[in-house]
Design a protein around this motif. Structure first.
Motif, mmCIF file in Angstrom:
data_model
loop_
_atom_site.group_PDB
_atom_site.id
_atom_site.type_symbol
_atom_site.label_atom_id
_atom_site.label_comp_id
_atom_site.label_asym_id
_atom_site.label_seq_id
_atom_site.Cartn_x
_atom_site.Cartn_y
_atom_site.Cartn_z
ATOM 1 N N ALA A 20 23.688 89.935 -64.497
ATOM 2 C CA ALA A 20 23.254 88.976 -63.464
ATOM 3 C C ALA A 20 22.084 89.524 -62.648
ATOM 4 C CB ALA A 20 24.425 88.629 -62.543
ATOM 5 N N ALA A 21 22.074 90.840 -62.380
ATOM 6 C CA ALA A 21 20.982 91.431 -61.590
ATOM 7 C C ALA A 21 19.647 91.288 -62.326
ATOM 8 C CB ALA A 21 21.278 92.897 -61.288
ATOM 9 N N VAL A 22 19.672 91.430 -63.638
ATOM 10 C CA VAL A 22 18.453 91.276 -64.448
ATOM 11 C C VAL A 22 17.986 89.820 -64.403
ATOM 12 C CG1 VAL A 22 17.512 91.366 -66.809
ATOM 13 C CG2 VAL A 22 18.943 93.238 -65.955
ATOM 14 N N VAL A 23 18.922 88.895 -64.526
ATOM 15 C CA VAL A 23 18.578 87.471 -64.480
ATOM 16 C C VAL A 23 17.979 87.111 -63.115
ATOM 17 C CG1 VAL A 23 19.482 85.105 -64.596
ATOM 18 C CG2 VAL A 23 20.275 86.832 -66.233
ATOM 19 N N LEU A 24 18.597 87.585 -62.049
ATOM 20 C CA LEU A 24 18.097 87.290 -60.699
ATOM 21 C C LEU A 24 16.706 87.885 -60.481
ATOM 22 C CD1 LEU A 24 21.343 87.773 -58.597
ATOM 23 C CD2 LEU A 24 20.114 85.625 -58.979
ATOM 24 N N ALA A 25 16.507 89.125 -60.910
ATOM 25 C CA ALA A 25 15.197 89.769 -60.756
ATOM 26 C C ALA A 25 14.137 89.040 -61.581
ATOM 27 C CB ALA A 25 15.282 91.241 -61.174
ATOM 28 N N THR A 26 14.517 88.600 -62.767
ATOM 29 C CA THR A 26 13.584 87.886 -63.644
ATOM 30 C C THR A 26 13.239 86.526 -63.055
ATOM 31 O OG1 THR A 26 14.529 89.024 -65.546
ATOM 32 C CG2 THR A 26 13.216 87.058 -66.002
ATOM 33 N N ALA A 27 14.232 85.841 -62.506
ATOM 34 C CA ALA A 27 13.976 84.550 -61.866
ATOM 35 C C ALA A 27 13.025 84.746 -60.689
ATOM 36 C CB ALA A 27 15.292 83.924 -61.398
ATOM 37 N N TRP A 28 13.236 85.803 -59.912
ATOM 38 C CA TRP A 28 12.362 86.109 -58.772
ATOM 39 C C TRP A 28 10.927 86.306 -59.257
ATOM 40 C CZ3 TRP A 28 9.013 89.435 -56.466
ATOM 41 C CH2 TRP A 28 8.927 89.406 -55.066
ATOM 42 N N ASP A 29 10.767 87.098 -60.324
ATOM 43 C CA ASP A 29 9.433 87.332 -60.915
ATOM 44 C C ASP A 29 8.809 86.035 -61.413
ATOM 45 O OD1 ASP A 29 8.882 90.007 -60.588
ATOM 46 O OD2 ASP A 29 9.652 90.611 -62.544
ATOM 47 N N ALA A 30 9.619 85.218 -62.069
ATOM 48 C CA ALA A 30 9.107 83.952 -62.619
ATOM 49 C C ALA A 30 8.646 83.031 -61.493
ATOM 50 C CB ALA A 30 10.190 83.270 -63.460
#
Length: 134
Positions: A20-30
């Motif tokens: 989930a942390a990777v998904v959240l960080a990736t969403a933030w970047d996107a």
């Protein structure tokens, strides 16, 4: 493959993570990247300025709901290519972000925030898709 296509592919891959942390960080970047894209295209000839600003605002609001990424580095990208087709990968990315955020589980408060961020991602994708129509 262009740098943008590569960056977009990296983000797409990371959105599929089990972490989930990777998904959240990736969403933030996107959201950060798409806000920049919107800022760059807002005043382009033939762009719908209002839709570009709406998309940027929704991305910025959604990013503000998410925790700051703890790891990783910002994805670098080039401006989108001209025409409607140039925005399609960014629209698709936002749709994927919305789906990925919807798939995350959180406590009640967290789930509400994730649902709102996913809703904003969908709204931003819709607005961005109409920036260069017509």
């Amino acid at each position: 493959m262009s740098m943008s296509a590569c960056a977009l592919e990296q983000l797409e891959d990371r959105l599929g993570s089990e972490d989930a942390a990777v998904v959240l960080a990736t969403a933030w970047d996107a959201f950060r990247m798409t806000t920049e894209v919107c800022d760059r295209i807002t005043f382009e000839e033939g762009s719908d300025e209002l839709q570009a600003m709406v998309a940027a605002q929704k991305c910025a609001e959604a990013r503000g709901l998410l925790p700051l990424p703890e790891t990783g580095r910002p994805v670098t990208f080039l401006p989108p290519t001209p025409g409607t087709a140039g925005l399609v990968p960014y629209v698709r990315l936002l749709e994927h972000v919305g789906g990925a955020l919807s798939g995350l589980r959180g406590d009640e408060a967290g789930a509400h925030v994730l649902a709102r961020a996913a809703e904003l991602a969908s709204g931003a994708a819709e607005a961005l898709a109409s920036v260069r129509e017509g």
